[in-house]
Design a protein around this motif. Structure first.
Motif, short mmCIF file in Angstrom:
data_model
loop_
_atom_site.label_atom_id
_atom_site.label_comp_id
_atom_site.label_asym_id
_atom_site.label_seq_id
_atom_site.Cartn_x
_atom_site.Cartn_y
_atom_site.Cartn_z
N ASN A 302 6.99 82.47 -54.01
CA ASN A 302 8.10 81.95 -53.22
C ASN A 302 7.95 80.45 -53.03
O ASN A 302 8.93 79.72 -52.94
CB ASN A 302 8.14 82.62 -51.84
CG ASN A 302 8.40 84.10 -51.97
OD1 ASN A 302 8.55 84.63 -53.06
ND2 ASN A 302 8.45 84.78 -50.84
N GLU A 303 6.72 80.01 -52.96
CA GLU A 303 6.39 78.60 -52.90
C GLU A 303 5.41 78.29 -54.02
O GLU A 303 4.80 79.20 -54.59
CB GLU A 303 5.78 78.24 -51.54
CG GLU A 303 6.70 78.50 -50.36
CD GLU A 303 6.03 78.23 -49.03
OE1 GLU A 303 4.79 78.07 -49.05
OE2 GLU A 303 6.71 78.19 -48.00
N THR A 340 8.20 65.05 -54.03
CA THR A 340 7.58 65.45 -52.76
C THR A 340 7.16 64.20 -52.00
O THR A 340 7.23 63.07 -52.51
CB THR A 340 6.35 66.33 -53.02
OG1 THR A 340 5.38 65.58 -53.75
CG2 THR A 340 6.74 67.56 -53.83
N VAL A 349 1.90 71.86 -51.66
CA VAL A 349 2.73 73.06 -51.69
C VAL A 349 4.19 72.64 -51.79
O VAL A 349 4.64 71.77 -51.05
CB VAL A 349 2.51 73.92 -50.42
CG1 VAL A 349 3.47 75.10 -50.41
CG2 VAL A 349 1.07 74.42 -50.37
N VAL A 350 4.90 73.26 -52.73
CA VAL A 350 6.32 72.99 -52.94
C VAL A 350 7.11 74.18 -52.40
O VAL A 350 6.84 75.33 -52.78
CB VAL A 350 6.64 72.77 -54.43
CG1 VAL A 350 8.12 72.46 -54.63
CG2 VAL A 350 5.80 71.63 -54.97
N CYS A 351 8.05 73.91 -51.53
CA CYS A 351 8.81 74.98 -50.89
C CYS A 351 10.20 75.10 -51.51
O CYS A 351 10.60 74.30 -52.35
CB CYS A 351 8.93 74.71 -49.38
SG CYS A 351 7.34 74.48 -48.55
N ASP A 352 10.92 76.13 -51.07
CA ASP A 352 12.33 76.35 -51.42
C ASP A 352 12.53 76.49 -52.92
O ASP A 352 13.47 75.93 -53.50
CB ASP A 352 13.20 75.21 -50.88
CG ASP A 352 13.07 75.07 -49.37
OD1 ASP A 352 12.87 76.11 -48.71
OD2 ASP A 352 13.18 73.94 -48.85
N THR A 382 9.03 81.45 -61.65
CA THR A 382 8.92 82.11 -60.35
C THR A 382 9.17 83.61 -60.49
O THR A 382 9.87 84.04 -61.41
CB THR A 382 9.92 81.50 -59.36
OG1 THR A 382 11.24 81.61 -59.91
CG2 THR A 382 9.62 80.04 -59.11
N THR A 597 2.79 82.25 -49.49
CA THR A 597 3.63 82.54 -48.34
C THR A 597 2.90 83.41 -47.33
O THR A 597 1.86 84.00 -47.61
CB THR A 597 4.90 83.27 -48.79
OG1 THR A 597 4.52 84.41 -49.57
CG2 THR A 597 5.76 82.36 -49.64
#
Length: 617
Positions: A302-303, A340, A349-352, A382, A597
């Motif tokens: 998810n991340e 970032t 950590v890269v989100c979304d 992903t 996550t």
């Protein structure tokens, strides 16, 4: 130098150029008395050049000198025979394939090449000439490619010049802005100093005038002395009243003397040591080396957790910047690179991140305002659904004799100990030993979820998949079920084929992994197969295996978790709460992936957990 061979080929080429250069300058006879005549012959034995008359005189007919070798006029009198550097009197006539150099027969018999493989000079000549001819022919055939590459290099040269000029202009503009800012601050500070100095001088000069008035025959004192001479009482009283007040103030000021202004300008002293240090540390001599993204420690769910390594021979960097973009979205207009925040460490950590999408990542370092080139781009796919986190549950048919859980309950290991050997001894023809099962501690009752794990390569047999709580109850209450933990393996019951037993009788939907391989069931349709082609049921075991359960659609998918390629899918009965399920036989180990996550809490079958706990007790 004495052990080196002469290169006669290169000498011949040089001599040809020398002769061409001497075409306008004639070689003169070495024996003629002045005036010298132009030479017509050169004797290779005498190493001298002669005209016709001198040659006849020094090489008379019928004498040994008449047998000398002569050529046209030349200045090169070196011998044309290649001699061995180790045996000066021997000519080279063989070629050492180990050392790749010509040798003589004495080198082969008892010299340094005695045990080496040698070949004849003619064979070596033929082979090397053929290789050289092929190489030259290849270069000639690639002339268009070479010209294309030259054109490309010329374009790069032009781009380098242009980009260098752009970089110079950018640096010039940056420094000009710095100079302008410093000039503005300089003007502002000098103006403040000038205003403060003017104000203080006015105050001090006013105080000087005031004190000068206290002196005799000047100013206030002189005026007071004149007033004392007044004899008219009424006029004296009228003037002396105000004059006394002024003299009293002057007297008080004299007693409590204090300068009207501070002569020091300490408040305007600049402390610029920190700024000077920063400017001195601006080193533009070397661009930092680009980092390298570590694929073994980077994972995307998810991340995304991206880790990288910096070059060991470089200085410390100030920070790193990670950029990423979603691939295959040119039509959507969302293929631009996203940055970032500054990263002060080896990971971020890269989100979304969107599910079931391919992302490209790159990173670069910054030191003293200079950025390194980008690292090589890496791509991650992903998962097809949100990450599902769980731990192993030891309350459902868990065999503590043959299974061992880690302290964190994120890995389970099957130990092929004495109990396994005793069970193997009781195996009869047509029967098999049962698996030891374990399930996850969190159930799924809706939605679409994904989890991943690693199976150690040395594992003998591991089955992975999903289990239903409703069928688990039936399974535990059926002691004659060959896959049940309550089944007596010594009963001699013939369970039938593996696929029939494990696909129909047991409550698990499992895929078989073991001995570095993955085995697809017989009665299955692989995601990548066409028209039911099952000729290849054995696949290499992926380093990480992913499972996706679509509860609403009643379907389970098995993935290579590194490439997100679907390896196998099938329908599954989701009549109750579904749990991740594992079965192990013999020596083996399963380790759950630690997702980035938070642990996802889905509707859990608490009633099932209590019931199974009571049964296991």
């Amino acid at each position: 130098m004495s052990m080196l061979f002469r290169n006669f080929t290169l000498e011949s080429i040089v001599e040809r150029y020398r002769q061409a250069a001497r075409a306008a300058v004639a070689i003169m006879c070495n024996m003629c008395k002045p005036p010298q005549q132009e030479a017509t012959k050169s004797c290779m034995d005498c190493k001298a050049s002669y005209c016709n008359e001198c040659f006849k005189f020094h090489h008379p007919w019928g004498t040994p000198k008449a047998q000398h070798e002569y050529v046209g006029p030349t200045m090169n009198f070196r011998p044309k025979v290649l001699m061995c550097p180790e045996h000066e009197m021997e000519k080279v006539n063989m070629y050492c394939e180990v050392c790749r150099r010509p040798v003589c027969h004495l080198c082969k018999l008892g010299g340094s090449h005695a045990n080496h493989k040698v070949t004849s000079m003619s064979s070596a000549y033929k082979i090397l000439k053929e290789k050289l001819s092929k190489s030259i022919h290849y270069l000639i055939s690639k002339e268009d490619q070479v010209r294309t590459q030259i054109s490309h290099l010329e374009v790069l040269i032009n781009e380098t010049e242009e980009n260098g000029q752009v970089a110079e202009c950018g640096a010039y503009e940056h420094f000009e802005r710095l100079f302008q800012t410093l000039q503005e601050r300089k003007s502002e500070m000098l103006n403040s100093i000038e205003q403060s100095r003017t104000r203080r001088l006015e105050q001090l000069r006013g105080q000087v005038e005031e004190y000068q008035g206290m002196l005799e025959n000047s100013g206030l004192v002189g005026y007071a002395q004149e007033v004392l001479k007044e004899t008219d009482q009424s006029c004296f009283v009228q003037t002396a009243k105000q004059l006394h007040t002024r003299i009293a103030k002057s007297t008080e000021s004299l007693r409590t003397f204090h300068p009207a202004a501070d002569p020091s300008f300490d408040e305007f002293v600049l402390e610029t040591s920190r700024e000077e240090t920063m400017l001195k540390e601006l080193c533009f001599g070397g661009v930092p080396e680009p980092p390298i993204i570590d694929l073994s420690r980077s994972h995307v769910y998810n991340e995304g957790l991206l880790c990288w390594q910096l070059a060991e021979d470089t200085l410390a960097t100030d920070h790193q910047v990670l950029e990423y973009r979603r691939l295959g979205t040119e039509q959507d207009g969302d293929s631009r690179w996203r940055l970032t925040d500054r990263v002060y460490g080896p990971s971020t950590v890269v989100c979304d991140l969107e599910a079931d999408s391919l992302y490209s990542f790159r990173v670069r370092s910054c030191r003293n305002s200079l950025y390194s080139p980008y690292s090589p781009e890496v791509t991650f796919h992903t998962p097809p659904a949100p990450a599902f986190g769980f731990l192993f549950n030891d309350n459902c048919g868990f065999s503590s004799e043959r299974l061992a859980l880690s302290r964190r309950r994120d890995s389970v290991e099957s130990m092929a100990g004495m109990a396994f050997l005793l069970a193997a001894e009781r195996v009869q023809t047509g029967s098999y030993m049962g698996l030891d099962y374990i399930i996850g501690d969190t159930g799924i009752s809706q939605g679409r979820h994904y989890w991943a794990f690693r199976v150690e390569p040395h594992s003998y047999l591991v089955k992975v998949g999903v289990a239903s709580d409703s069928k688990l109850l039936e399974w535990f209450h059926n002691p004659r079920d060959t896959s049940s933990p309550r089944y007596d393996h010594d009963s001699g019951h013939d369970s039938g084929s593996e696929d029939t037993c494990y696909d129909l009788s047991q409550p698990f939907t499992l895929l078989t992994v073991g001995m570095g391989k993955m085995f697809l069931p017989k009665a299955s349709i692989s995601a990548g197969s066409d028209h039911g082609d099952h000729s290849n049921r054995v696949l290499p075991m992926p380093q990480r295996i992913g499972v996706c359960l679509d509860y609403d659609a009643g379907r389970v998918y098995f993935y290579d978790a590194d490439t997100m390629r679907c390896l196998y899918e099938r329908q599954v009965d989701c009549s109750g709460t579904m749990y991740p399920a594992f079965g192990l036989m013999g020596s083996g180990k399963v380790h759950l992936e630690e997702f980035i996550t938070e642990k996802l809490v889905v509707t859990c079958g608490s009633r099932l957990k209590i019931t199974l706990t009571e049964i296991s007790c």
